[in-house]
Design an enzyme around this catalytic site. Structure first.
Site: not given
Length: 359
Positions: A317-319
């Site tokens: 996740g997180e980008g």
């Protein structure tokens, strides 16, 4: 002041004439027709986006990370302490997390946005759009009110549009929030019509003996809140979370400027499903980065009609996936703008799309 409905109505259509011109240009480059595969299709897709004025190019790049806590954490659907959301958000301000390292490698700025972290005071260095200290527990109540969802969408859309005015032409979305794969699975299940058991995964390493509880929590959340699958705002407000709303806002904001937005993983797929229910016109602006390893990823992507460019077995996740894929966008622009043309070299190729230029 513009309303959410006003902004949704500003999303421009893709320009088919620009795409046709791009197709002819690419077919005339120094290569057999179609030999660069999906890179050619990506360049043509970019050419059709009005914000790029018919010429695929990348200006400034930005990854917007939406950070929020979730009341459903109380249901035992995640093994990480809730405090990790705030700790990791602080680490993002230091540039030490996965997305920060990958974004720096790609030459992109990371914008860390607090849309609902559960701390007494705002965290220094974060962009403060906090709606509340975490969303409601979707197993026993809605995540938020519709009014809260609409206001946050509008705020993030406006922030995204401001970045575009300042030269950002490529956006990536990311999120941070303990237990957030649970509301994401609820969104995917609601909009695709698939049973929670088909879309609920282990998230951040949830032990398999706890998976049945997570599936049950998602099923209870949907049964209790009765989200309308045709209404993206309703789905986000009832079984989503502030981070998911924020990501949907980035997608809508970028599309309203006629600019591409790179999706990340499973959480971003869920947000994209909701955003597309609000405005189907945004779909051509959504560019998939990688195939999330989360269980429901393929189901969500199939519903969106998107095929990722990478399969790295990632589920951070997180980008992180969006940042990793930014060079692919730049590569598509590079071939369009920098390759030579067949005509200039007096080369005439037969219409064989599988031939090698050197064979």
């Amino acid at each position: 002041m513009q309303t959410l409905a006003d902004l949704l109505n500003t999303i421009p259509a893709i320009d088919p004439a620009a795409m046709s011109r791009a197709q002819r240009h690419i077919d005339g480059l120094l290569k057999p027709v179609g030999s660069l595969g999906r890179l050619e299709a990506l360049a043509i897709q970019l050419a059709g986006m009005p914000g790029l004025n018919g010429i695929p190019h990348v200006g400034k790049k930005a990854v917007l990370v939406m950070c929020a806590d979730h009341g459903v954490w109380e249901e035992g659907v995640a093994i990480s302490p809730k405090e990790v959301t705030a700790i990791q958000a602080e680490n993002m301000t230091r540039g030490t997390t996965g997305v920060c390292v990958l974004a720096a490698q790609a030459g992109a700025n990371v914008h860390v946005v607090d849309v609902g972290i559960d701390t007494a005071e705002p965290i220094p260095g974060l962009i403060n759009m906090r709606v509340a200290r975490g969303s409601g527990n979707i197993a026993s109540a809605p995540a938020m009110s519709r009014r809260q969802a609409e206001k946050l969408l509008l705020d993030v859309i406006c922030y995204t549009r401001e970045l575009a005015k300042n030269g950002v032409t490529l956006f990536g979305v990311g999120e941070l929030g303990m237990a957030n794969t649970t509301p994401a699975a609820a969104i995917v299940s609601t909009i695709t019509g698939r049973d929670p058991e088909e879309v609920v995964g282990i998230g951040a390493n949830l032990p398999t003996d706890k998976l049945a509880n997570k599936i049950d929590v998602v099923r209870r959340a949907i049964t209790l809140n009765q989200p309308n699958p045709q209404d993206g705002v309703d789905v986000l407000a009832k079984v989503g979370g502030f981070d998911l709303v924020g990501m949907a806002g980035v997608m809508l904001g970028a599309a309203s400027c006629g600019l591409p937005v790179l999706l990340d993983g499973f959480l971003s797929y869920a947000a994209a499903l909701a955003a597309c229910q609000m405005s189907p016109a945004i779909k051509p602006y959504l560019t998939p980065s990688h195939l999330s390893a989360e269980k429901g990823a393929r189901i969500a992507l199939s519903h969106l009609g998107l095929e990722p460019y990478l399969d790295m077995e990632m589920r951070l996740g997180e980008g992180s996936g969006a940042a990793l894929a930014m060079p692919i966008i730049e590569a598509a622009c590079a071939i369009y703008n920098n390759m030579g043309e067949l005509a200039a070299s007096n080369i005439v190729l037969p219409g064989n799309t599988t031939s090698d230029l050197n064979s």
